[in-house]
Design a protein around this motif. Sequence first.
Motif, PDB file in Angstrom:
ATOM      1  N   LYS A  95       0.957  -1.187  -0.020  1.00  0.00           N
ATOM      2  CA  LYS A  95      -0.040  -0.103   0.149  1.00  0.00           C
ATOM      3  C   LYS A  95       0.927   1.260  -0.037  1.00  0.00           C
ATOM      4  CE  LYS A  95      -3.249   1.375   3.295  1.00  0.00           C
ATOM      5  NZ  LYS A  95      -4.010   0.897   4.438  1.00  0.00           N
ATOM      6  N   ALA A  96       1.765   1.190   0.951  1.00  0.00           N
ATOM      7  CA  ALA A  96       2.733   2.308   0.891  1.00  0.00           C
ATOM      8  C   ALA A  96       3.575   2.781  -0.395  1.00  0.00           C
ATOM      9  CB  ALA A  96       3.834   2.087   1.948  1.00  0.00           C
ATOM     10  N   VAL A  97       4.113   1.481  -1.154  1.00  0.00           N
ATOM     11  CA  VAL A  97       4.522   1.669  -2.349  1.00  0.00           C
ATOM     12  C   VAL A  97       3.613   2.273  -3.365  1.00  0.00           C
ATOM     13  CG1 VAL A  97       5.683   0.446  -4.286  1.00  0.00           C
ATOM     14  CG2 VAL A  97       6.126  -0.033  -1.844  1.00  0.00           C
ATOM     15  N   ASN A  98       2.404   1.847  -3.091  1.00  0.00           N
ATOM     16  CA  ASN A  98       1.272   2.460  -4.228  1.00  0.00           C
ATOM     17  C   ASN A  98       1.118   3.861  -4.018  1.00  0.00           C
ATOM     18  OD1 ASN A  98       1.026   0.087  -5.651  1.00  0.00           O
ATOM     19  ND2 ASN A  98      -0.723  -0.806  -4.339  1.00  0.00           N
ATOM     20  N   TYR A  99       1.310   4.497  -2.927  1.00  0.00           N
ATOM     21  CA  TYR A  99       0.955   5.814  -2.178  1.00  0.00           C
ATOM     22  C   TYR A  99       1.718   6.749  -3.284  1.00  0.00           C
ATOM     23  CZ  TYR A  99      -1.621   6.353   2.095  1.00  0.00           C
ATOM     24  OH  TYR A  99      -2.404   6.312   3.052  1.00  0.00           O
ATOM     25  N   THR A 100       2.978   6.265  -3.786  1.00  0.00           N
ATOM     26  CA  THR A 100       4.039   7.261  -4.471  1.00  0.00           C
ATOM     27  C   THR A 100       3.312   7.460  -5.655  1.00  0.00           C
ATOM     28  OG1 THR A 100       4.944   5.391  -5.569  1.00  0.00           O
ATOM     29  CG2 THR A 100       5.911   6.181  -3.543  1.00  0.00           C
ATOM     30  N   GLY A 101       2.317   6.917  -6.089  1.00  0.00           N
ATOM     31  CA  GLY A 101       1.432   7.165  -7.458  1.00  0.00           C
ATOM     32  C   GLY A 101       0.675   8.563  -7.255  1.00  0.00           C
ATOM     33  N   GLU A 102       0.293   8.758  -6.092  1.00  0.00           N
ATOM     34  CA  GLU A 102      -0.533   9.918  -5.894  1.00  0.00           C
ATOM     35  C   GLU A 102       0.225  11.123  -5.454  1.00  0.00           C
ATOM     36  OE1 GLU A 102      -2.769   8.870  -2.539  1.00  0.00           O
ATOM     37  OE2 GLU A 102      -3.466   7.013  -3.130  1.00  0.00           O
ATOM     38  N   MET A 103       1.289  10.966  -5.267  1.00  0.00           N
ATOM     39  CA  MET A 103       2.195  12.059  -4.939  1.00  0.00           C
ATOM     40  C   MET A 103       2.853  12.960  -5.965  1.00  0.00           C
ATOM     41  SD  MET A 103       4.522  10.584  -1.737  1.00  0.00           S
ATOM     42  CE  MET A 103       3.770   9.915  -0.288  1.00  0.00           C
ATOM     43  N   LYS A 104       2.625  14.127  -5.828  1.00  0.00           N
ATOM     44  CA  LYS A 104       3.291  15.123  -6.808  1.00  0.00           C
ATOM     45  C   LYS A 104       4.747  15.279  -6.918  1.00  0.00           C
ATOM     46  CE  LYS A 104      -0.698  17.621  -8.078  1.00  0.00           C
ATOM     47  NZ  LYS A 104      -1.873  17.692  -6.902  1.00  0.00           N
ATOM     48  N   HIS A 105       5.133  15.476  -5.291  1.00  0.00           N
ATOM     49  CA  HIS A 105       6.903  15.583  -5.271  1.00  0.00           C
ATOM     50  C   HIS A 105       7.014  14.695  -4.416  1.00  0.00           C
ATOM     51  CE1 HIS A 105       6.241  19.414  -7.166  1.00  0.00           C
ATOM     52  NE2 HIS A 105       5.257  19.625  -6.217  1.00  0.00           N
ATOM     53  N   VAL A 106       8.294  13.832  -4.938  1.00  0.00           N
ATOM     54  CA  VAL A 106       8.793  12.719  -3.985  1.00  0.00           C
ATOM     55  C   VAL A 106      10.181  13.065  -3.636  1.00  0.00           C
ATOM     56  CG1 VAL A 106       9.348  10.305  -4.023  1.00  0.00           C
ATOM     57  CG2 VAL A 106       7.322  11.141  -5.235  1.00  0.00           C
ATOM     58  N   ASP A 107      10.483  13.386  -2.513  1.00  0.00           N
ATOM     59  CA  ASP A 107      11.856  13.749  -2.102  1.00  0.00           C
ATOM     60  C   ASP A 107      12.981  12.477  -1.880  1.00  0.00           C
ATOM     61  OD1 ASP A 107      11.706  12.598   0.375  1.00  0.00           O
ATOM     62  OD2 ASP A 107      10.969  14.477   1.489  1.00  0.00           O
ATOM     63  N   GLY A 108      14.089  12.837  -1.603  1.00  0.00           N
ATOM     64  CA  GLY A 108      15.109  11.989  -1.519  1.00  0.00           C
ATOM     65  C   GLY A 108      14.885  10.899  -0.555  1.00  0.00           C
ATOM     66  N   ARG A 109      14.395  11.083   0.593  1.00  0.00           N
ATOM     67  CA  ARG A 109      13.949  10.174   1.603  1.00  0.00           C
ATOM     68  C   ARG A 109      13.208   9.023   1.168  1.00  0.00           C
ATOM     69  NH1 ARG A 109      10.992  12.401   6.145  1.00  0.00           N
ATOM     70  NH2 ARG A 109      10.126  13.612   4.688  1.00  0.00           N
TER      71      ARG A 109
END
Lengths: 186, 267
Positions: B158-172
């Motif tokens: 689920k966490a991994v799938n979250y990234t799809g909804e994010m506009k900006h993903v930072d280095g962390r």
Amino acid sequence: MDILSDNALMLQVKAGDLERMSLLFERHHKALFGFLFHLTQRREASEDMVQTVFYRMLKYRNSFAEESNFSGWMYHIARNVLKDQKFGLSNKYDMIGEHEEKIAGGTLADERIEKSQSRKQLYDAMGMLTEGDREILMLNSMKELKYPEISKIMGITEGAARVRVFRAVEELRQIFIKKGIKGANE
Amino acid sequence: MKCEEYRNQFADWYMERLDAAKKAELEGHLDTCADCREALAATQFVLDSISNLPDPEPSARVRADFRTMLDEFKAVEEKNVPPNGFWGQLKRSWALQPRFSLAYSLMVLLVCVSVVFLISRDSKQEADVRDLRAQLNELKQTKLLALLDNPLASERMKAVNYTGEMKHVDGRVINALLTTLNNDPNDNVRLSTLEALAALGNQPEVRTGLIKSITMQNSPVIQLAIADVMLKLQEKRSVGSFKALLKQKDLDNEVKRKLKETITKLI
């Protein structure tokens, strides 16, 4: 393929006809019990392990492939169950006592005592083998298993399985000689 | 053949596992070699004593217990007949998610959205809105990082799938995803992570991380998938890693074929 062959039945179980497992149980549970019993020398634990093996065969039925050999697969699982239990042979005499009870008495008592004596000697000798030797000798004595299955169960090559059987027989023979059991000398 | 080799076949002979030709050859040898005859007799004696072990009878309890176990197993199976096909399975795995965590996320989202909505009516406070959006994104990232450590594979997925909804993903987050890709014990989680990272393929650190990861994968499914991703990204720097992977022993044949194909396409 014969629709009532072990493999065909197991494939039906895999396809969802779980009741078919009861036929396989009828066919194989005695031999499986014998295998576990001879290796652990514990009656109750072996009976429990028979259940565990059949339970795992149901649970992991999807891992049974068309080209698998049912007996090979079953003994492979049985060996894993055994490994999980980590039995030693320390209490083997308890069991032999238990076994003796069932055959004692009657008109042929003398003959029986003689038989049970030699049986005790044999269990004793088997107990002196390493676990691996005992295991390969028991697998070797199963009629339905041939080297391709035995080697798969043990996770070694066929050539290595053959050599290990040979060595285990030799090992047991030496123990017989040491114990003065007649018939083992060349 | 030497006597030794014949003796290797004694157990086979005894269990009737030899084919006719070998059997005849062994028996021919036995006719001429007294030593082997004696050795066979001794082997036979040992094997006889094993086959003559009395076959113990299991007690009646075994059959009764088996019946109970089978009936229970059938009952349980019937109750959770898995929904058919991939989508059904997926739906079911979603239904299994802890509901309160979903409810919590929705509530946070709702509060934020309504705040944003209220504020956005006031055009003077556009800056605040931007600020809030950034905070929301931050919140999501923090939640994602926490979820990635969850022992449940479905939660990590689920966490991994979250990234799809994010506009900006930072280095962390990228680092966390790469760590998951390289170390997660679950194939499915790693596969989803790979997909998520592929979507972020325009970021240079993602590409570098993916290339490094090639040689660390030992599951054929992932190896195949990563080859596809590299083809899609047209990442020529990955060729070296693929060549290194090809040198590994016990590599799946299908994977070998695919890697070679990928290398030629990339060059």
